[in-house]
Design a protein around this motif. Sequence first.
Motif, mmCIF file in Angstrom:
data_model
loop_
_atom_site.group_PDB
_atom_site.id
_atom_site.type_symbol
_atom_site.label_atom_id
_atom_site.label_comp_id
_atom_site.label_asym_id
_atom_site.label_seq_id
_atom_site.Cartn_x
_atom_site.Cartn_y
_atom_site.Cartn_z
ATOM 1 N N GLU A 186 0.733 -1.427 -0.067
ATOM 2 C CA GLU A 186 -0.217 0.024 -0.226
ATOM 3 C C GLU A 186 0.735 1.408 0.098
ATOM 4 N N ASP A 205 -12.515 -0.149 -14.350
ATOM 5 C CA ASP A 205 -13.085 -1.554 -14.661
ATOM 6 C C ASP A 205 -13.804 -1.756 -15.728
ATOM 7 N N GLU A 256 -5.253 -9.942 -6.722
ATOM 8 C CA GLU A 256 -6.230 -9.270 -6.305
ATOM 9 C C GLU A 256 -5.817 -7.633 -5.757
ATOM 10 N N ARG A 257 -4.793 -7.799 -4.943
ATOM 11 C CA ARG A 257 -4.369 -6.325 -4.597
ATOM 12 C C ARG A 257 -3.821 -5.494 -5.884
ATOM 13 N N GLU A 259 -4.782 -5.777 -9.078
ATOM 14 C CA GLU A 259 -5.971 -5.247 -9.905
ATOM 15 C C GLU A 259 -6.824 -4.064 -9.180
ATOM 16 N N ARG A 260 -6.751 -4.275 -7.808
ATOM 17 C CA ARG A 260 -7.655 -3.184 -7.105
ATOM 18 C C ARG A 260 -6.933 -1.809 -7.063
ATOM 19 N N VAL A 261 -5.532 -1.914 -7.166
ATOM 20 C CA VAL A 261 -5.133 -0.655 -7.314
ATOM 21 C C VAL A 261 -4.375 -0.061 -8.623
ATOM 22 N N LYS A 264 -7.273 -3.804 -14.037
ATOM 23 C CA LYS A 264 -7.266 -5.070 -14.569
ATOM 24 C C LYS A 264 -5.924 -5.832 -15.250
#
Length: 560
Positions: A186, A205, A256-257, A259-261, A264
Amino acid sequence: MFPVVLLRNALRVLVPLAVASTVYLYLYPVFLGCAFPLPQSVNQTEPNSAAAFRDTLRQHVLSSNNAAPFRLLALGDPQLEGDTSIRNYNRESFPHLTWAFRHLSFKTDQPSLRKRFRQVSHDLVDFWFDDIPDTAESIRKRIDLFGNDFYLAHIYRTLHWWARPTHVTVLGDLLGSQWIRRPEFERRSWRFWNRAFKGGERVPDEVALYPGEEYELAGFLGVEDANATAWRRRIINIAGNHDIGYAGDLTFDRLERFERVFGKAAYELRFELPISDPVANATIYDAEKNPHSDRLVPELRIVNINNMNLDTPAAEQSLQDKTYAFLNDVINTASAVEYQGHFTLVLTHVPLYKPEGVCVDAPYFSFHAGGGVKEQNQLSADASRGFLEGIFGLSGDPSAPGGGMGRRGVVLNGHDHEGCDTYHYVNQTEEDRQWQVTKWPTARAEKLPGKSGVPGLREITVRSMMGEFGGNAGLLSVWFDENEWEWQFEFANCAFGTQYPWWGVHILDLITLGVLVVYGVLRAAGFDAENPSGSKGPSSTHTKGDTKKPVHIANGNTKG
């Protein structure tokens, strides 16, 4: 000499030097002649860099219609490091000094006073030869990390302002390690968006779509509207091994982390180029009006491919299955190779297979003891054929659809920090039709691109933007030739240089500013070269009404 004189003389040197170096630093693309290549004719073999530079300058002063409708600023492997690269990370700075005090204050158990003092002396030696160097290096590294963020930001911001790209991509390895924990991830992600690429945005997205027969356009090329402005801010981020890991390290949590930040890891974008000529529009395929035409509406297809788990074995088989399903859908939803007008731009991280000696990185694989790809320099030959023969439809068989010549396109990737520009081809006239690779200048000199019976594809591995590799950036121009009804492209590099000039100029500016402030304070206080005490000096000794008469000399000269 008095201090004011020294400062004045120093400023006479510092100010011009600081101004000149600062102007160069913040206008380096101008001085280096960096510009996106201009559209050129099919027969033109060498891009005109001087004309491209003049056209870029014209865009800032007036306007220009000569620029390519698609201009991609490609940046490779920034690799933001973090706290884990600091020597005394997550521990105190002077542990041996702390233990020395604990021994001296009898807070430790020692069998005798002699051994206690011996331990104190050992800790003091370690304090001088271990703790102090480690702390000094840790401080240097913290400053280096802070400055490196702004060094990368300088490259991105300056080129984005000067070259005026329509789109931007970072070709993987946004961060420096896939093994960092979530808090450190982060922190580095915050630095990416708020320092190194401040002002940039992840691709939403809802815009990053999965390949399909029916699809929505991501925008129109050559049209200045709100959507075009939004794409100038967006950054197409590619997943690299230091972001999510190789096949043996790639897990659901790491994917996941990311793609979240950053957006994709696998999707497509389709951009259409409007054609204003009614005569040309009349030649486009239409199922009812023009069913025999092989011309399609000009369209540029960007495919962002996560190729980190294409090779086996993989830690998460379901993630690998998902990647191959995505590739198959990319292939199945592409236009037929017999048609003209579509262009495929593949953005990925790990380069395609090339034999040793072509690029700096030779083929290399290593595996975890328990299975899974641990490291690789390139994709395997089999995985690479999936790009060449599958996505682009190239074939060594002349009886294949479209004569095996495939679809127009190019592959951009990173990973090999030194960069490489190559051409993959297969000669259909040879008995042993195997894929071959050569450097792009060699392929162009031998006139391989477009040669009949020799299907081929250009692959550009963009050199890293890290200071160690010269702060490089790639400039890709793609345009449409209505006469040939095909897309054309050209690529150029723009290297700022290592991080040391960036540091040097800013340090020089700070020194100059400091000297200027001190000089101004001393002058304001009344200090000058003739009278350092600050007084105004003696007054005139002449009284009111006195006049000084000239004295005549015998030779006729007058003495005042």
